[in-house]
Scaffold this motif. Structure first.
Motif, PDB file in Angstrom:
ATOM      1  N   MET A 181       0.826  -1.202   0.000  1.00 33.70           N
ATOM      2  CA  MET A 181       0.000   0.000   0.000  1.00 33.70           C
ATOM      3  C   MET A 181       0.867   1.263   0.000  1.00 33.70           C
ATOM      4  O   MET A 181       0.590   2.213  -0.743  1.00 33.70           O
ATOM      5  N   LEU A 182       1.907   1.274   0.813  1.00 32.88           N
ATOM      6  CA  LEU A 182       2.794   2.436   0.845  1.00 32.88           C
ATOM      7  C   LEU A 182       3.498   2.625  -0.493  1.00 32.88           C
ATOM      8  O   LEU A 182       3.685   3.759  -0.959  1.00 32.88           O
ATOM      9  N   ARG A 183       3.880   1.522  -1.111  1.00 40.55           N
ATOM     10  CA  ARG A 183       4.551   1.611  -2.410  1.00 40.55           C
ATOM     11  C   ARG A 183       3.582   2.163  -3.471  1.00 40.55           C
ATOM     12  O   ARG A 183       3.965   2.998  -4.293  1.00 40.55           O
ATOM     13  N   ASP A 184       2.325   1.715  -3.444  1.00 42.46           N
ATOM     14  CA  ASP A 184       1.339   2.215  -4.397  1.00 42.46           C
ATOM     15  C   ASP A 184       1.121   3.716  -4.230  1.00 42.46           C
ATOM     16  O   ASP A 184       1.071   4.469  -5.212  1.00 42.46           O
ATOM     17  N   MET A 185       1.005   4.148  -2.987  1.00 40.63           N
ATOM     18  CA  MET A 185       0.763   5.569  -2.731  1.00 40.63           C
ATOM     19  C   MET A 185       1.951   6.431  -3.154  1.00 40.63           C
ATOM     20  O   MET A 185       1.778   7.548  -3.641  1.00 40.63           O
ATOM     21  N   ARG A 186       3.143   5.888  -2.993  1.00 43.60           N
ATOM     22  CA  ARG A 186       4.346   6.678  -3.288  1.00 43.60           C
ATOM     23  C   ARG A 186       4.630   6.759  -4.784  1.00 43.60           C
ATOM     24  O   ARG A 186       5.199   7.755  -5.264  1.00 43.60           O
TER      25      ARG A 186
END
Length: 270
Positions: A31-36
């Protein structure tokens, strides 16, 4: 002095807890990778995703105001634009971004801890959160303009919105299966999404068209989702929603998409 040796049952409990913790860590990282990685490789770029529905609402409202077109129902052009943009974009973004998530994170699935379903689920969670944030932002903007964004029948409007999210997840799972075989489907679906958006009654009231044309247009499930939400704002609208038809769309797309993904995933793993 006695030393307690963990029983087999306690070991299984610990191992299960460790598996759950590991799974949650994987989801959190995805999720953090997608948002970034959405825009410009920054978390600030994620705000663009949230602001898109607001931009759509303003564009529609400005176009109708410039052409001196009164809102088909209610007293506010912005509220009318929001009732169409919110469910249509919720479906469109979720169904498209799940597919993009697979293409972006495909190398990660070569790790044993990451499965295709994990990538899909993490992207679904990110898109649902983004959609909710977009709705809250739209409501805040409408209230800042002195407008009332609360529907007359909140249950009806919320159910239509949630069904749009569910249909987006179902269509997204099918897109995931297709794009793993035909990567070019990504561009093809963008074109289809634009046509669906234009034909879903976001910019107009389909019920005001001739009956024969309206009957054909109602085969488009996204159009009925938009009408479902608008029915919550004005229950007197001459609109009839085929709920069974929409639920069948949600169930069939989700079932077909998960079946195809599982089949293609097994072949890919082989």
């Amino acid at each position: 002095m006695q030393i307690e040796v963990p029983s087999l049952g306690s070991r299984s409990i610990f191992s299960k807890a460790e598996r759950i913790d590991s799974y949650l860590r994987v989801l959190n990282a995805l999720m953090l990778r997608d948002m970034r990685t959405r825009f410009a490789g920054s978390y600030w770029g994620y705000l663009v995703q949230v602001l898109w529905p607001v931009a759509h609402m303003f564009i529609i409202a400005c176009a109708m105001t410039f052409r001196h077109v009164p809102p088909p129902f209610g007293d506010s052009t912005m509220v009318f634009a929001a009732t169409g943009a919110i469910p249509a974009l919720a479906f469109q973004y979720i169904s498209r971004e799940i597919m993009k998530g697979i293409l972006t994170n495909k190398p990660l699935t070569y790790y044993p801890q990451v499965r295709t379903l994990d990538v899909m689920f993490s992207r679904v969670l990110v898109e649902i959160v983004s959609s909710f944030l977009g709705v809250m932002l739209i409501f805040s903007v409408l209230m800042a303009f002195g407008l009332n964004p609360i529907p007359i029948d909140p249950v009806t409007a919320i159910c239509g919105y949630l069904c749009a999210i569910a249909l987006g997840i179902g269509a997204g799972t099918i897109n995931v299966a297709i794009v793993q075989v035909f990567p070019g489907w990504m561009l093809g679906y963008i074109g289809i999404g634009i046509l669906l958006y234009m034909a879903s009654g976001v910019l107009f009231m389909p019920s005001e068209l001739p009956e024969q044309i309206y009957d054909y247009m109602k085969w488009n499930p996204v159009l009925q989702l938009v009408e479902w939400v608008r029915l919550g704002y004005d229950p007197s609208l001459p609109i009839t929603i085929d709920y069974v038809y929409l639920f069948l769309w949600v169930f069939c797309t989700l079932t077909l998409g998960l079946t195809l993904e599982r089949t293609i995933g097994r072949r890919g793993g082989a």
